[in-house]
Design a protein around this motif. Structure first.
Motif, short mmCIF file in Angstrom:
data_model
loop_
_atom_site.label_atom_id
_atom_site.label_comp_id
_atom_site.label_asym_id
_atom_site.label_seq_id
_atom_site.Cartn_x
_atom_site.Cartn_y
_atom_site.Cartn_z
N TRP A 153 32.47 -71.30 18.10
CA TRP A 153 33.51 -70.20 17.64
C TRP A 153 34.25 -69.37 19.38
O TRP A 153 33.39 -68.83 19.79
N ILE A 207 32.39 -68.50 8.28
CA ILE A 207 32.49 -68.64 7.22
C ILE A 207 30.54 -69.29 6.91
O ILE A 207 30.18 -68.92 6.15
N THR A 208 30.66 -70.50 7.60
CA THR A 208 29.24 -71.08 8.09
C THR A 208 28.61 -70.89 9.36
O THR A 208 29.11 -70.53 10.18
N LEU A 267 42.17 -59.82 6.16
CA LEU A 267 40.78 -59.54 6.01
C LEU A 267 40.47 -59.12 5.40
O LEU A 267 38.93 -60.10 4.94
N THR A 316 40.14 -61.56 2.87
CA THR A 316 40.24 -63.32 2.99
C THR A 316 39.18 -63.88 3.52
O THR A 316 39.46 -63.11 4.58
N GLU A 317 38.98 -65.64 2.70
CA GLU A 317 38.32 -65.72 4.31
C GLU A 317 38.99 -66.48 5.22
O GLU A 317 38.85 -66.97 6.48
N MET A 318 40.39 -67.31 3.90
CA MET A 318 41.23 -68.31 5.35
C MET A 318 42.21 -67.69 5.33
O MET A 318 42.66 -67.14 4.32
N LYS A 319 42.82 -68.11 6.97
CA LYS A 319 44.20 -67.09 7.22
C LYS A 319 45.17 -68.18 6.54
O LYS A 319 45.04 -69.30 6.39
N TYR A 329 40.71 -69.71 9.95
CA TYR A 329 39.32 -68.58 9.68
C TYR A 329 39.46 -67.20 10.18
O TYR A 329 39.26 -67.57 10.98
N THR A 330 39.08 -65.99 9.20
CA THR A 330 39.51 -65.03 10.01
C THR A 330 37.19 -64.45 10.13
O THR A 330 37.65 -63.54 11.17
N PHE A 331 36.18 -65.23 9.99
CA PHE A 331 35.02 -65.65 10.82
C PHE A 331 34.57 -66.63 10.27
O PHE A 331 35.16 -66.68 9.52
N GLU A 364 38.31 -71.33 14.53
CA GLU A 364 39.04 -69.77 14.35
C GLU A 364 40.33 -70.05 14.34
O GLU A 364 40.88 -68.59 14.22
#
Length: 186
Positions: free
Chosen positions: A148, A140-141, A94, A96-99, A136-138, A133
């Motif tokens: 999404w 980004i842009t 959570l 980090t931005e990338m899973k 990424y966890t959320f 999705e």
């Protein structure tokens, strides 16, 4: 395009005299009022300096020295460190931005070389096929916000019906056919 100057010596002398009169008028004004204007500007400058100097200044407060945080006692290392599960959701993921990539996809990195469309090349191509999705966890842009978590939209697309029902706008009887009486102008 150049402007034509249709001036004779009479007009030239007139403009020369007007120009000299204006210069003399400005010179006379500066001789008469220049010292007064300069003195007024100096007074205003002094008044501004005094206002800045006499403003209320708050005393400065020194910040307390930061205390060194005490480290907690180290727990005993009785258990061997376990390998972190990369597919589970934990605080590290959570943060980090990338899973992380799935293990099967990550293993492609070590199989073959990119020159032969394997290894890193194949990994990146397959990673690009994943939905944002899933990667990424959320968002980004702000572009990620559109679509999404909407799922696969291609399967629910319905083509619109044509709005024009007429097959052709050409005459059916040719260009030189007889006109209908209603089509003839009066």
């Amino acid at each position: 395009m150049a402007r034509a100057l249709n001036m004779d010596s009479l007009q030239q002398n007139f403009w020369k005299e007007e120009y000299l009169k204006e210069i003399m008028l400005r010179f006379g004004w500066h001789q008469k009022y220049g010292a007064l204007v300069k003195a007024k500007q100096e007074r205003q400058r002094d008044r501004r300096k005094k206002a800045v100097e006499t403003t209320l200044k708050l005393p400065s407060v020194k910040a307390p020295f930061p205390e060194k945080p005490r480290s907690p006692p180290h727990p005993p290392l009785a258990e061997p460190p376990q390998e972190r599960d990369l597919m589970g959701v934990d605080e590290m993921v959570l943060a980090t931005e990338m899973k992380p990539a799935p293990r099967e996809l990550r293993n492609l990195l070590y199989q073959g070389i990119s020159h032969e469309d394997e290894g890193r090349y194949r990994y990146l191509k397959l990673r690009a096929l994943l939905r944002p999705e899933d990667k990424y966890t959320f968002p980004i842009t702000t572009n990620f916000n559109y679509g999404w978590q909407m799922g696969n939209m291609a399967s629910s697309y319905v083509a619109p019906e044509p709005k024009c029902r007429i097959d052709s706008f050409f005459r059916k009887n040719g260009a030189f056919s007889l006109l209908h009486p209603r089509d003839v102008a009066l």
